[in-house]
Design a protein around this motif. Structure first.
Motif, mmCIF file in Angstrom:
data_model
loop_
_atom_site.group_PDB
_atom_site.id
_atom_site.type_symbol
_atom_site.label_atom_id
_atom_site.label_comp_id
_atom_site.label_asym_id
_atom_site.label_seq_id
_atom_site.Cartn_x
_atom_site.Cartn_y
_atom_site.Cartn_z
ATOM 1 N N GLU A 1 0.817 -1.218 0.000
ATOM 2 C CA GLU A 1 0.000 0.000 0.000
ATOM 3 C C GLU A 1 0.851 1.270 0.000
ATOM 4 O O GLU A 1 0.522 2.246 -0.678
ATOM 5 N N ALA A 2 1.930 1.285 0.767
ATOM 6 C CA ALA A 2 2.792 2.470 0.813
ATOM 7 C C ALA A 2 3.435 2.716 -0.558
ATOM 8 O O ALA A 2 3.524 3.865 -1.019
ATOM 9 N N ASP A 3 3.872 1.656 -1.218
ATOM 10 C CA ASP A 3 4.456 1.761 -2.549
ATOM 11 C C ASP A 3 3.399 2.259 -3.540
ATOM 12 O O ASP A 3 3.678 3.120 -4.387
ATOM 13 N N PHE A 4 2.192 1.736 -3.430
ATOM 14 C CA PHE A 4 1.081 2.173 -4.280
ATOM 15 C C PHE A 4 0.848 3.673 -4.101
ATOM 16 O O PHE A 4 0.790 4.425 -5.076
ATOM 17 N N LYS A 5 0.740 4.124 -2.872
ATOM 18 C CA LYS A 5 0.481 5.537 -2.592
ATOM 19 C C LYS A 5 1.599 6.421 -3.135
ATOM 20 O O LYS A 5 1.328 7.463 -3.742
ATOM 21 N N ARG A 6 2.855 6.024 -2.936
ATOM 22 C CA ARG A 6 3.997 6.801 -3.446
ATOM 23 C C ARG A 6 3.929 6.952 -4.962
ATOM 24 O O ARG A 6 4.155 8.041 -5.499
ATOM 25 N N HIS A 7 3.607 5.875 -5.642
ATOM 26 C CA HIS A 7 3.576 5.933 -7.103
ATOM 27 C C HIS A 7 2.362 6.694 -7.623
ATOM 28 O O HIS A 7 2.465 7.420 -8.618
ATOM 29 N N VAL A 8 1.223 6.568 -6.981
ATOM 30 C CA VAL A 8 0.047 7.349 -7.380
ATOM 31 C C VAL A 8 0.328 8.834 -7.160
ATOM 32 O O VAL A 8 0.016 9.669 -8.022
ATOM 33 N N ASP A 9 0.933 9.182 -6.029
ATOM 34 C CA ASP A 9 1.306 10.578 -5.785
ATOM 35 C C ASP A 9 2.261 11.079 -6.874
ATOM 36 O O ASP A 9 2.111 12.186 -7.396
ATOM 37 N N TYR A 10 3.254 10.255 -7.229
ATOM 38 C CA TYR A 10 4.216 10.628 -8.262
ATOM 39 C C TYR A 10 3.512 10.884 -9.594
ATOM 40 O O TYR A 10 3.808 11.866 -10.286
ATOM 41 N N VAL A 11 2.590 10.004 -9.951
ATOM 42 C CA VAL A 11 1.826 10.185 -11.190
ATOM 43 C C VAL A 11 1.145 11.550 -11.179
ATOM 44 O O VAL A 11 1.258 12.331 -12.125
ATOM 45 N N HIS A 12 0.470 11.856 -10.089
ATOM 46 C CA HIS A 12 -0.341 13.067 -10.053
ATOM 47 C C HIS A 12 0.466 14.353 -9.949
ATOM 48 O O HIS A 12 0.047 15.388 -10.479
ATOM 49 N N VAL A 13 1.601 14.332 -9.308
ATOM 50 C CA VAL A 13 2.398 15.555 -9.153
ATOM 51 C C VAL A 13 3.262 15.835 -10.383
ATOM 52 O O VAL A 13 3.788 16.933 -10.544
ATOM 53 N N ASN A 14 3.366 14.898 -11.295
ATOM 54 C CA ASN A 14 4.284 15.008 -12.420
ATOM 55 C C ASN A 14 4.117 16.273 -13.275
ATOM 56 O O ASN A 14 5.128 16.869 -13.652
ATOM 57 N N PRO A 15 2.914 16.720 -13.613
ATOM 58 C CA PRO A 15 2.816 17.951 -14.417
ATOM 59 C C PRO A 15 3.423 19.165 -13.709
ATOM 60 O O PRO A 15 4.064 20.002 -14.349
ATOM 61 N N ALA A 16 3.247 19.263 -12.398
ATOM 62 C CA ALA A 16 3.850 20.368 -11.652
ATOM 63 C C ALA A 16 5.360 20.183 -11.555
ATOM 64 O O ALA A 16 6.128 21.136 -11.684
ATOM 65 N N LYS A 17 5.788 18.959 -11.347
ATOM 66 C CA LYS A 17 7.223 18.650 -11.267
ATOM 67 C C LYS A 17 7.948 19.087 -12.538
ATOM 68 O O LYS A 17 9.059 19.592 -12.491
ATOM 69 N N HIS A 18 7.306 18.905 -13.687
ATOM 70 C CA HIS A 18 7.905 19.275 -14.964
ATOM 71 C C HIS A 18 7.639 20.736 -15.335
ATOM 72 O O HIS A 18 8.012 21.167 -16.435
ATOM 73 N N GLY A 19 6.982 21.488 -14.454
ATOM 74 C CA GLY A 19 6.752 22.900 -14.701
ATOM 75 C C GLY A 19 5.657 23.203 -15.706
ATOM 76 O O GLY A 19 5.568 24.316 -16.222
ATOM 77 N N LEU A 20 4.800 22.229 -15.992
ATOM 78 C CA LEU A 20 3.709 22.455 -16.948
ATOM 79 C C LEU A 20 2.574 23.260 -16.318
ATOM 80 O O LEU A 20 1.831 23.944 -17.026
ATOM 81 N N VAL A 21 2.411 23.133 -15.023
ATOM 82 C CA VAL A 21 1.422 23.882 -14.251
ATOM 83 C C VAL A 21 2.034 24.177 -12.876
ATOM 84 O O VAL A 21 2.960 23.496 -12.441
#
Length: 175
Positions: free
Chosen positions: A120-140
């Motif tokens: 579950e912790a690994d799942f949550k980390r990866h789902v968070d990573y998926v969702h934060v990616n546009p901000a991480k790349h500076g798209l938003v």
């Protein structure tokens, strides 16, 4: 060369990264988002899988999928998504002689990255990573402003608050 092996666990959950071949100044995936969505829908109708999280960026995408019990063939699904998407586009891209001889289009990197979700912790980390990616790349600047993401479904389901993932210094926070 390392002896790379994929983990095939029937009914497993995986995180994926899938890239376009030419990533620089390429917005193909968001420009053709309707085609990508239709291609994914068609593949899911034939070979079901659950989309736990997904984000489509201009030149790559991340996803977390769970396959049905007894099924571990995520490679077939990605092959069909990539080839179906490519076949529907006009043949205007540059192709090397190697790709021409193999009958391949020139849109996708041949391979993709996958990671078997362990708990579950690994799942949550990866789902968070998926969702934060546009901000991480500076798209938003705010995760909620990226339209091509399952983040909005998570907000509707009260998993995330709408302002989740706001930029704070050099990291992203939850509230």
């Amino acid at each position: 060369m390392p002896n790379y092996r994929r983990a095939f666990i029937p009914g497993g959950t995986w995180f994926f990264t899938v890239n376009l071949l030419e990533r620089k100044n390429n917005d193909l995936l968001v420009r053709e988002i309707a085609l990508l969505r239709e291609t994914v829908r068609a593949v899911r109708n034939r070979y079901p899988f659950q989309i736990d999280a997904w984000v489509v960026l201009p030149e790559h995408m991340h996803a977390v999928w769970t396959l049905p019990p007894g099924d571990a063939d995520f490679s077939k699904r990605w092959r069909l998504i990539k080839s179906g998407f490519s076949r529907a586009l006009p043949k205007t891209e540059y192709r090397t002689n190697v790709r021409k001889m193999a009958g391949e289009r020139g849109f996708w990197q041949r391979h993709f990255w996958e990671h078997l979700i362990r708990d579950e912790a690994d799942f949550k980390r990866h789902v968070d990573y998926v969702h934060v990616n546009p901000a991480k790349h500076g798209l938003v600047s705010r995760v909620k402003d990226w339209p091509y993401s399952s983040f909005h479904r998570y907000v509707e389901g009260s998993v995330y608050p709408e302002n989740w993932g706001r930029r704070f210094g050099d990291f992203y926070c939850r509230g």
